[in-house]
Design a protein around this motif. Sequence first.
Motif, PDB file in Angstrom:
ATOM      1  N   ASN A 199      53.472 109.892  59.289  1.00  0.00           N
ATOM      2  CA  ASN A 199      51.750 108.973  59.078  1.00  0.00           C
ATOM      3  C   ASN A 199      51.404 109.008  60.461  1.00  0.00           C
ATOM      4  N   ALA A 200      50.667 109.997  60.862  1.00  0.00           N
ATOM      5  CA  ALA A 200      50.252 109.921  61.840  1.00  0.00           C
ATOM      6  C   ALA A 200      49.182 108.650  62.381  1.00  0.00           C
ATOM      7  N   ASP A 201      48.225 108.355  61.419  1.00  0.00           N
ATOM      8  CA  ASP A 201      47.332 107.095  61.627  1.00  0.00           C
ATOM      9  C   ASP A 201      48.220 105.977  61.857  1.00  0.00           C
ATOM     10  N   GLY A 206      59.767 110.484  61.864  1.00  0.00           N
ATOM     11  CA  GLY A 206      61.002 110.592  61.275  1.00  0.00           C
ATOM     12  C   GLY A 206      61.942 111.495  62.174  1.00  0.00           C
ATOM     13  N   LEU A 207      63.193 110.868  62.508  1.00  0.00           N
ATOM     14  CA  LEU A 207      64.173 111.610  63.360  1.00  0.00           C
ATOM     15  C   LEU A 207      65.525 111.872  62.544  1.00  0.00           C
ATOM     16  N   PHE A 212      61.062 105.873  62.558  1.00  0.00           N
ATOM     17  CA  PHE A 212      60.477 105.161  63.719  1.00  0.00           C
ATOM     18  C   PHE A 212      59.030 104.388  63.272  1.00  0.00           C
ATOM     19  N   VAL A 213      58.885 103.317  63.391  1.00  0.00           N
ATOM     20  CA  VAL A 213      57.845 102.306  62.907  1.00  0.00           C
ATOM     21  C   VAL A 213      57.376 101.452  64.141  1.00  0.00           C
TER      22      VAL A 213
END
Length: 692
Positions: A199-201, A206-207, A212-213
């Motif tokens: 989610n670019a916005d 993801g990795l 990652f948030v």
Amino acid sequence: MIWQKLKKSIKKWQGTLIITPCVAGLVIVGSNIGIFRILEWVTLDQLFRIRPQESVDKRIVIVTIDEPDIQYVKQWPMSDRVMAKMIRNIKAQQPRAIAIDIYRDLTVEPGHAELVKEFQSTPNFIGIEKVAGKPIAPPPTLAKQGQVAANDLLLDTDGKIRRGIILLGKPDQSLAQGLGVKLALTYLEKSGIELKEINADKQIYGLGKAKFVPLSSNDGEYNEADMGGYQVLINYRGGLKSFPHISMTDVLENRIPNNFMRDRLVLIGAKAPSLNDNYSTPYNSNLFFPTELIPGVVIHANITSQILSAAIDGRPMMRAVVKPLNWLLIVFWSGYSATLGAIYIKRPWLTIGGLLLAVVTIISSAYVAFLGGWLIPVFTPLLTAIGALIIGLVQVLWQNLMLSYGQLEDYAHNLEIKVQERTSELAEANEEISILNEKLKGENLRMSAELDILRQMQQMILPKPEELEAIAELDIAGFMEPADEVGGDYYDVLHTDGVVTIGIGDVTGHGLESGILMVMTQTAVRTLQEIQEKDPVRFLDTLNRTIYQNVQRMNSDKNLTLVILNYSEGKISISGQHEETIVVRNNGEIEHIDTMDLGFPIGLDDNIAEFISHALVELNSGDGIILYTDGVTEAENIHGEQYGLERLCEIASKSWQHSSEEIKQNVIADVRQHIGEQKVFDDITLLVIKQR
């Protein structure tokens, strides 16, 4: 009909409906402006200390630079030739990547040409730069080759590192990767794992198995001023022992075990105290047992390990719950505890059991969530639950007491009117007076019963003999006798994780208000001891602010002297202002410790942190401590003569070869003999502690 039932229910629970939003609102406001953030952090830090030890991450090797290593190279910064030799020896082991957590923006001859050659011939070598604050440039050669990462670290308000940098903006509008991130991505790239946009916005990526948030100002105890760059909470694996490591001297001497670094990430960084690259983390939260600071290179290794473990093994990333969820928890526990306080008169055991259930639920749910990678608040829900219950209980007791006083006033007024109206009917008037007197006796009995409830509460929360006997290192005996139905003296002995916390205090006056303040003090002390708050300044300052706010709400002028002692392994730390502390050595020799400069009266002012200090006493076998309130030393006989500190010390010294219980009995017997037939005007409390 329904409306009438609703009005009746609202009137019945009016106190609870008022207390719930008031307590919740105060805690929420205090949390939002940061009053509780350090206490919340300190509480959550304990979760790192008590969770199971994690395995060593063998994907990362740390080369440490300690004081002997600096002496070995005979200069600091090390020369370019020494650094080039170290890189060559590490390269021979064929690691996946090498990173050096040492600034190298300037040439250090001799050997600069050798070092540049190594930089140019090592595509998997990563240098560092400092981006925030006062920037420090990276090595020019590595900067041209794009082999640079930022080693900036984020400090929370209390000086601890709990957050890690993923990306950091530079003055030229470019982005710099954190050192741990760049190392992890280099490792994962060779394993075919790449970063993917979810989610670019919202900047969610993801990795592998990881998600990652970014940390935001709406998470946990953080606010807008803490934000900058792309941050995440660090899910620490541990200190230096959590990674394979080797000294720089061994690397330079080529004493590296076979395949020790093969296909691994190698970080080189300072451990030496003189280089000032060591930091405080959640593991550094023990006041009486000093813990080592963690080197910066180990913190970067933890960030790298966190990303690798999340992407490859599915280990949870650490996240904090959003503030609105914390607010909901605070509102819930406020209503829950206010309800428990309201039913105490009818169901006291249900109230006590409900509070214990709340404490266990809050702590256990936070621990389970922590193991799953979530930080949920502990301190503010505990504070809310205990505070709302105390206020609810005080409100109910006060309401019942005021009702009794109101009825007494009504009866007295009616009695006066009837006497004036029926003077001529003496016989009938006498009969009416007799009836009213009987009612007054009933009301007095009711008031006495209510005070007796509070007296029973005081006795219930005193330490039981079996609790004192369970403390193997100490022989403890305690005695408390109130002057009236409800006393203002307080003492307690708590034992948790090898630390014995002992408190003794004296509330001004005695009676209902003093007894309530004594109960509130015991609850606050136990709460701070249960969350393992060992800093004497934070301990007494937090307790004082809790008691002060309650005293203000009660519109009371009560306050208390209080001293807190923490015992562990033969040492006692003393904090707070109270009567002199008596130290008795095994030969009966007496020492006095004046606590006047160790604290300030509790509940008298809202901020006493600057007045708090502590003294340390070492006890040998047979040594001990005697604590007392002024009800002992100021006890008067029929001639107005006081018992005195000197006489107390004399009896204690003569009796010191006996057990604590016998010493206590001898002192109390001598005090009673001194008082004789005189009335006891003040509460008498005595505590004898003797090292076995």
